[in-house]
Design an enzyme around this catalytic site. Structure first.
Site, PDB file in Angstrom:
ATOM      1  CB  THR A  32      -0.948  -0.030   1.222  1.00 15.97           C
ATOM      2  OG1 THR A  32      -1.782  -1.168   1.095  1.00 15.97           O
ATOM      3  CG2 THR A  32      -1.809   1.207   1.308  1.00 15.97           C
TER       4      THR A  32
ATOM      5  CE1 TYR B  63      -5.964  -0.328  -0.497  1.00 17.42           C
ATOM      6  CE2 TYR B  63      -3.807  -0.443  -1.516  1.00 17.42           C
ATOM      7  CZ  TYR B  63      -4.660  -0.786  -0.493  1.00 17.42           C
ATOM      8  OH  TYR B  63      -4.225  -1.588   0.516  1.00 17.42           O
TER       9      TYR B  63
ATOM     10  CB  THR C 132       0.709  -3.655   6.365  1.00 11.17           C
ATOM     11  OG1 THR C 132      -0.600  -3.655   5.788  1.00 11.17           O
ATOM     12  CG2 THR C 132       1.321  -2.281   6.255  1.00 11.17           C
ATOM     13  CG  ASP C 133      -2.358  -7.627   3.612  1.00 10.07           C
ATOM     14  OD1 ASP C 133      -2.718  -6.764   4.423  1.00 10.07           O
ATOM     15  OD2 ASP C 133      -2.992  -7.870   2.556  1.00 10.07           O
TER      16      ASP C 133
ATOM     17  CE  LYS D 147      -2.883  -4.958   7.946  1.00 13.07           C
ATOM     18  NZ  LYS D 147      -2.931  -4.987   6.476  1.00 13.07           N
TER      19      LYS D 147
ATOM     20  CD  GLU E   6      -7.872 -25.791  28.466  1.00 16.59           C
ATOM     21  OE1 GLU E   6      -8.886 -26.440  28.189  1.00 16.59           O
ATOM     22  OE2 GLU E   6      -7.770 -24.572  28.246  1.00 16.59           O
TER      23      GLU E   6
HETATM   24  N1  ASP Z   1      -2.621  -5.780   0.789  1.00 10.48           N
HETATM   25  C1  ASP Z   1      -1.644  -4.766   1.077  1.00 10.48           C
HETATM   26  C2  ASP Z   1      -0.299  -5.431   1.120  1.00 10.48           C
HETATM   27  O1  ASP Z   1       0.005  -6.103   2.038  1.00 10.48           O
HETATM   28  C3  ASP Z   1      -1.971  -4.068   2.328  1.00 10.48           C
HETATM   29  C4  ASP Z   1      -0.943  -3.052   2.805  1.00 10.48           C
HETATM   30  O2  ASP Z   1       0.131  -2.895   2.277  1.00 10.48           O
HETATM   31  O3  ASP Z   1      -1.234  -2.374   3.805  1.00 10.48           O
HETATM   32  O4  ASP Z   1       0.465  -5.264   0.213  1.00 10.48           O
END
Ligand code: ASP
Length: 327
Positions: free
Chosen positions: A14, A27, A93-94, A166, A284
């Site tokens: 992103t 996007y 971020t994924d 995340k 457990e």
């Molecule tokens: N789907 C995107 C990615 O991981 C989300 C992001 O970058 O925040 O490339």
């Protein structure tokens, strides 16, 4: 004083994403090359020399073995180059926590290596990527940044790759750190570390794998049966991670089938589908009796990364795998 020379490896995400409309939701991640980011940064007059290298322009949901090999090789070259101060990897971020943790496990800690991303595309109103990037430059340029392993800079925080995850799908403050909190707080004008470098001079913990073994994640759900375990073994999984309920629990027949897999030489790690918390041994589930491993602080995605690296390095014995998860 000479400015730090920082290798910037672009993978997409992103932070390099663009939408049809600055106030819209839709996007495409990863469309913009590093030259766009660097051009914006040049205008800011940062006290750093950036050396860009585009590796990919993709959403990190598509990042995997091919990109990891290129990233690892590029970081290894940068660590050996006396002219390079450190590395910034722009990343979606994924899966930033998976890439970061893989590199953390397989690189020495001699120079700072920082992953940086964004929750809002570069052309969205209130985009966060530029600030996160400027923060990352501040971190890598600080002599106190080495000796802390691979880090993730997001939301004005510096997180250790091993601890970061995340935890929110869309908000800017999307990452959490467990069991330790952030290593530092950072803004474009300040950087406050909360302790000294805790891994100074450490060599790579594991060899970077020649290939990645197939490790499957099994998510537990109420009322499930054991058939998904057989399905995962049937497609060639040589290691299994349970994203269990609570402290790594699953229905008795699932645990029994997982124990059978472990007895047949397939390492099985019990992690949790819960957002945060330790999965300890013998709470457990009788790990000692069943030959299972408790993931401790690692969630399923990072447990899978560690188990892949361990298996690739010939570590499959339950006690040795447990020691790595305890580490
Ligand atoms: N789907 C995107 C990615 O991981 C989300 C992001 O970058 O925040 O490339």
């Amino acid at each position: 004083m000479t400015h730090p020379r920082i290798l910037v490896l672009g993978t997409g995400g992103t932070i390099a994403g663009a939408g049809a409309h600055a106030t819209g939701a839709a996007y495409r991640p990863g469309g913009l090359g590093l030259e766009v980011l660097i051009a914006h940064l040049d205008a800011l007059g940062l006290a750093a020399e950036l050396v860009p290298e585009d590796i990919a322009r993709i959403g990190s949901q598509d990042i995997g073995w091919a990109e990891w090999q290129v990233l690892h090789a590029a970081c290894t070259r940068a660590l050996a180059d006396p002219a390079i101060t450190g590395v910034i990897i722009t990343h979606g971020t994924d899966t930033a926590e998976e890439t970061g943790f893989l590199l953390d496990l397989t690189l020495p800690t001699t120079k700072p290596i920082v992953l940086v991303g964004a929750m809002r595309p570069a052309d969205a109103v209130g985009a966060d990527g530029m600030r996160n990037f400027v923060n990352a430059v501040k971190v890598v340029g600080d002599p106190a940044a080495a000796g802390r392993g691979v880090m993730l800079v997001m939301g004005d925080a510096v997180l250790a790759a091993r601890d970061a995850r995340k935890a929110a799908t869309a908000q800017i403050d999307a990452f959490r750190s467990f069991p330790r909190g952030p290593l530092a707080r950072v803004t474009p004008s300040s950087l406050d570390w909360f302790g000294p470098p805790h891994r100074a001079g450490e060599a790579a913990r594991y060899a970077f794998p020649a290939e990645l073994p197939r490790v499957g994640i099994l998510t537990a759900g109420a009322g499930m049966d054991e058939k998904p375990v057989a399905a995962l073994l049937g497609i060639g999984c040589v290691g299994l991670v349970l994203a269990g309920m609570g402290q790594g629990n699953a229905p008795a027949r699932v645990i029994k089938t997982l124990a059978r897999a472990a007895a047949n030489g397939v390492p099985v790690v019990r992690s949790t589908r819960v957002d945060e918390g330790l999965v300890d041994r013998n709470v457990e589930v009788d790990d000692d009796g069943l030959g299972l491993v408790a993931a401790r602080a690692l969630g399923p995605a990072k447990a899978r990364v560690l188990l892949m690296v361990l298996i690739a390095n010939g570590v499959t014995d339950a006690a040795a795998v447990q020691a790595a998860f305890d580490g």
